[in-house]
Scaffold this motif. Structure first.
Motif, PDB file in Angstrom:
ATOM      1  N   UNK A   1       4.542  -3.548   4.941  1.00 12.55           N
ATOM      2  CA  UNK A   1       5.091  -4.570   4.119  1.00 12.55           C
ATOM      3  C   UNK A   1       3.543  -5.068   3.059  1.00 12.55           C
ATOM      4  N   UNK A   2       2.481  -5.022   3.305  1.00  9.36           N
ATOM      5  CA  UNK A   2       1.182  -5.361   2.647  1.00  9.36           C
ATOM      6  C   UNK A   2       1.191  -4.357   1.582  1.00  9.36           C
ATOM      7  N   UNK A   3       1.374  -3.032   2.032  1.00  5.88           N
ATOM      8  CA  UNK A   3       1.172  -1.779   1.347  1.00  5.88           C
ATOM      9  C   UNK A   3       2.463  -1.796   0.205  1.00  5.88           C
ATOM     10  N   UNK A   4       3.662  -2.085   0.625  1.00  3.56           N
ATOM     11  CA  UNK A   4       4.569  -2.029  -0.226  1.00  3.56           C
ATOM     12  C   UNK A   4       4.342  -3.254  -1.702  1.00  3.56           C
TER      13      UNK A   4
ATOM     14  N   UNK B   1       1.451  -1.439  -3.679  1.00  3.62           N
ATOM     15  CA  UNK B   1       1.836  -0.421  -4.562  1.00  3.62           C
ATOM     16  C   UNK B   1       2.485  -1.048  -5.623  1.00  3.62           C
ATOM     17  N   UNK B   2       3.386  -2.064  -5.658  1.00  6.34           N
ATOM     18  CA  UNK B   2       3.808  -2.763  -7.026  1.00  6.34           C
ATOM     19  C   UNK B   2       2.656  -3.228  -7.897  1.00  6.34           C
ATOM     20  N   UNK B   3       1.679  -3.719  -7.162  1.00  5.10           N
ATOM     21  CA  UNK B   3       0.356  -4.143  -7.885  1.00  5.10           C
ATOM     22  C   UNK B   3      -0.228  -3.041  -8.642  1.00  5.10           C
ATOM     23  N   UNK B   4      -0.249  -2.066  -8.033  1.00  8.07           N
ATOM     24  CA  UNK B   4      -0.915  -0.650  -8.736  1.00  8.07           C
ATOM     25  C   UNK B   4       0.157  -0.184  -9.782  1.00  8.07           C
TER      26      UNK B   4
ATOM     27  N   UNK C   1     -10.075  -0.231   0.614  1.00 13.17           N
ATOM     28  CA  UNK C   1     -10.447   1.110   0.244  1.00 13.17           C
ATOM     29  C   UNK C   1      -9.018   1.965  -0.135  1.00 13.17           C
ATOM     30  N   UNK C   2      -8.187   1.788   0.682  1.00 13.15           N
ATOM     31  CA  UNK C   2      -6.911   2.661   0.664  1.00 13.15           C
ATOM     32  C   UNK C   2      -6.202   2.114  -0.409  1.00 13.15           C
ATOM     33  N   UNK C   3      -6.046   0.815  -0.619  1.00 10.98           N
ATOM     34  CA  UNK C   3      -5.481   0.273  -1.947  1.00 10.98           C
ATOM     35  C   UNK C   3      -5.867   0.685  -3.270  1.00 10.98           C
ATOM     36  N   UNK C   4      -7.127   0.709  -3.234  1.00  9.05           N
ATOM     37  CA  UNK C   4      -7.902   1.354  -4.593  1.00  9.05           C
ATOM     38  C   UNK C   4      -7.466   2.728  -4.808  1.00  9.05           C
ATOM     39  N   UNK C   5      -7.684   3.513  -3.420  1.00  7.89           N
ATOM     40  CA  UNK C   5      -7.315   4.937  -3.830  1.00  7.89           C
ATOM     41  C   UNK C   5      -5.991   5.166  -4.374  1.00  7.89           C
ATOM     42  N   UNK C   6      -5.236   4.235  -3.832  1.00 10.47           N
ATOM     43  CA  UNK C   6      -3.529   4.355  -4.191  1.00 10.47           C
ATOM     44  C   UNK C   6      -3.683   3.823  -5.499  1.00 10.47           C
ATOM     45  N   UNK C   7      -4.232   2.874  -5.829  1.00 10.81           N
ATOM     46  CA  UNK C   7      -4.054   2.475  -7.328  1.00 10.81           C
ATOM     47  C   UNK C   7      -4.685   3.426  -8.284  1.00 10.81           C
ATOM     48  N   UNK C   8      -5.638   4.042  -7.965  1.00 12.10           N
ATOM     49  CA  UNK C   8      -6.230   5.163  -8.882  1.00 12.10           C
ATOM     50  C   UNK C   8      -5.548   6.273  -8.920  1.00 12.10           C
ATOM     51  N   UNK C   9      -5.003   6.630  -7.876  1.00  7.23           N
ATOM     52  CA  UNK C   9      -3.756   7.869  -8.013  1.00  7.23           C
ATOM     53  C   UNK C   9      -2.553   7.330  -8.948  1.00  7.23           C
ATOM     54  N   UNK C  10      -2.103   6.212  -8.714  1.00  8.62           N
ATOM     55  CA  UNK C  10      -0.996   5.662  -9.558  1.00  8.62           C
ATOM     56  C   UNK C  10      -1.378   5.748 -11.066  1.00  8.62           C
ATOM     57  N   UNK C  11      -2.614   5.317 -11.263  1.00  8.01           N
ATOM     58  CA  UNK C  11      -3.184   5.258 -12.689  1.00  8.01           C
ATOM     59  C   UNK C  11      -3.530   6.810 -13.137  1.00  8.01           C
ATOM     60  N   UNK C  12      -3.688   7.721 -12.537  1.00  8.56           N
ATOM     61  CA  UNK C  12      -3.939   9.045 -12.741  1.00  8.56           C
ATOM     62  C   UNK C  12      -2.560   9.503 -13.233  1.00  8.56           C
ATOM     63  N   UNK C  13      -1.476   9.070 -12.330  1.00 11.03           N
ATOM     64  CA  UNK C  13      -0.345   9.820 -12.634  1.00 11.03           C
ATOM     65  C   UNK C  13       0.448   9.409 -13.917  1.00 11.03           C
TER      66      UNK C  13
END
Length: 98
Positions: A29-32, A35-38, A84-96
């Motif tokens: 739930x937290x990562x959902x 994900x929206x924040x990213x 760290x995992x959240x930031x990696x995910x946000x970076x991935x979203x940003x690159x996309x």
């Protein structure tokens, strides 16, 4: 091991299993949410990391851990792993979105 000890051990392990399942569901739930924040940050051109927010969260979690009888250093390590995992995910979203 006595029958009483075996019964107690089984009860405790069942509780641990239930708590582990709850932790996994809460993390999902937290990562959902993150994900929206990213996605919001990427859309708005905001940086993936927010050091001020991270520092606030670490201090907050340390206080919660202390008041709950949990080692605050352990809580901070756990949160660092999650961040760290959240930031990696946000970076991935940003690159996309580039």
């Amino acid at each position: 091991m006595t029958d009483d000890a075996t019964t107690t051990l089984e009860r405790l392990r069942a509780s641990i299993d239930n708590l582990d399942a709850a932790l996994v569901h809460l993390l999902a739930e937290r990562f959902k949410c993150t994900q929206e924040v990213g996605e919001l940050k990427a859309h708005a051109g905001m940086p993936p990391a927010d050091p001020e927010r991270e520092a606030y969260q670490i201090a907050r979690l340390r206080r919660l851990a202390t008041s709950s009888g949990l080692d605050p250093q352990f809580a901070e390590k756990f949160l660092a792993l999650v961040i760290d995992e959240v930031i990696r995910n946000h970076e991935s979203i940003s690159r996309a979105r580039e």
